[in-house]
Structure formats: structure tokens, C-alpha cells
Design a protein around this motif. Sequence first.
Motif, mmCIF file in Angstrom:
data_model
loop_
_atom_site.group_PDB
_atom_site.id
_atom_site.type_symbol
_atom_site.label_atom_id
_atom_site.label_comp_id
_atom_site.label_asym_id
_atom_site.label_seq_id
_atom_site.Cartn_x
_atom_site.Cartn_y
_atom_site.Cartn_z
ATOM 1 N N GLY A 15 0.797 -1.220 0.000
ATOM 2 C CA GLY A 15 0.000 0.000 0.000
ATOM 3 C C GLY A 15 0.825 1.264 0.000
ATOM 4 N N GLY A 16 2.113 1.125 0.220
ATOM 5 C CA GLY A 16 2.993 2.277 0.271
ATOM 6 C C GLY A 16 3.462 2.717 -1.100
ATOM 7 N N SER A 17 4.383 3.687 -1.093
ATOM 8 C CA SER A 17 4.874 4.276 -2.340
ATOM 9 C C SER A 17 6.391 4.366 -2.336
ATOM 10 N N LEU A 18 6.945 4.337 -3.533
ATOM 11 C CA LEU A 18 8.362 4.588 -3.743
ATOM 12 C C LEU A 18 8.502 5.326 -5.067
ATOM 13 N N ARG A 19 9.570 6.104 -5.190
ATOM 14 C CA ARG A 19 9.890 6.724 -6.472
ATOM 15 C C ARG A 19 11.301 6.333 -6.873
ATOM 16 N N LEU A 20 11.410 5.742 -8.035
ATOM 17 C CA LEU A 20 12.700 5.387 -8.606
ATOM 18 C C LEU A 20 13.154 6.486 -9.553
ATOM 19 N N SER A 21 14.461 6.698 -9.587
ATOM 20 C CA SER A 21 15.053 7.672 -10.504
ATOM 21 C C SER A 21 16.125 6.982 -11.336
ATOM 22 N N CYS A 22 16.302 7.475 -12.547
ATOM 23 C CA CYS A 22 17.342 6.945 -13.423
ATOM 24 C C CYS A 22 17.949 8.126 -14.173
ATOM 25 N N ALA A 23 19.209 8.406 -13.887
ATOM 26 C CA ALA A 23 19.905 9.521 -14.517
ATOM 27 C C ALA A 23 20.746 9.006 -15.678
ATOM 28 N N ALA A 24 20.575 9.624 -16.828
ATOM 29 C CA ALA A 24 21.301 9.221 -18.028
ATOM 30 C C ALA A 24 22.400 10.225 -18.342
ATOM 31 N N SER A 25 23.495 9.706 -18.875
ATOM 32 C CA SER A 25 24.587 10.568 -19.328
ATOM 33 C C SER A 25 25.220 9.936 -20.546
ATOM 34 N N GLY A 26 26.046 10.702 -21.231
ATOM 35 C CA GLY A 26 26.673 10.201 -22.444
ATOM 36 C C GLY A 26 25.882 10.610 -23.674
ATOM 37 N N ARG A 27 25.709 9.672 -24.611
ATOM 38 C CA ARG A 27 25.073 9.942 -25.899
ATOM 39 C C ARG A 27 23.555 9.943 -25.780
ATOM 40 N N THR A 28 23.030 10.841 -24.957
ATOM 41 C CA THR A 28 21.584 10.850 -24.702
ATOM 42 C C THR A 28 20.781 11.268 -25.935
#
Length: 122
Positions: A15-28
Motif C-alpha cells: 500500500g505504500g509508495s516509492l519513487r525510482l530515478s534513473c539519470a542518463a549521461s553520455g550519448r543521450t
Amino acid sequence: QVQLVESGGGLVQAGGSLRLSCAASGRTFSIYAMAWFRQVPGKEREFVARVGWNNGVTYYVDSVKGRFTISRDNAKNTVYLQMNSLKPEDTAVYYCATSPRPSSRLDQYDYWGQGTQVTVSS
């Protein structure tokens, strides 16, 4: 090449929440879509959600529709997965990945993050 760094996993009650993050670098500039996949031991990695890097169009697997939201911040080269109403069956290692094509197929994604564990207790 594209480098991806995930963060935000952890342990949460059902019932809870989480937030995932994904940071991109390079040839975006080569990215058409960014997606989240997940995998549990003994099972294939499965598609969860994807977002078009430039157009923001989103797609979800049926099991997370209405509970998960994928979004991106182009200025920060970051994609997010907001996960609400979590269930024990959401427990998995979550991976972000990039594709040069509009696809939800695993084999169309060529760069992957290291994965982040999400555990939902009942």
C-alpha cells in the motif's frame, strides 16, 4: 554509449509508495525511449513502463496501470517511476534502460542500469 544510474529502491509495506530515478549521461541524443523493467529470481525480465524521450508518450504493462507513473525531466536527463499502492508481487529488481526505437521489447533496449531492489512486505 549511454550510462544509466538508478536510485530510490528500498523496503516498503504493501500500500505504500516509492519513487525510482534513473539519470542518463553520455550519448543521450540517441535515446528514443526510456523504460523500466523488473526481474525476480527465476523469471524473465519483464517490461513495466516506457516513455518517449522527446514526445513524452507513455505505455504501461496492465498490472501497473493506475498505480505507477513514468515521467521524464529532459533538462536533468532523468526518468522517474512513481510507484503507488505497491503490492508484494511488485517485489523485484528494477532496471532502467534506453532504446533508439519506440518499443517495449526487451531485446530493443541496448543500455541498462545496474538495477535497484524494491521489496514490498505484506
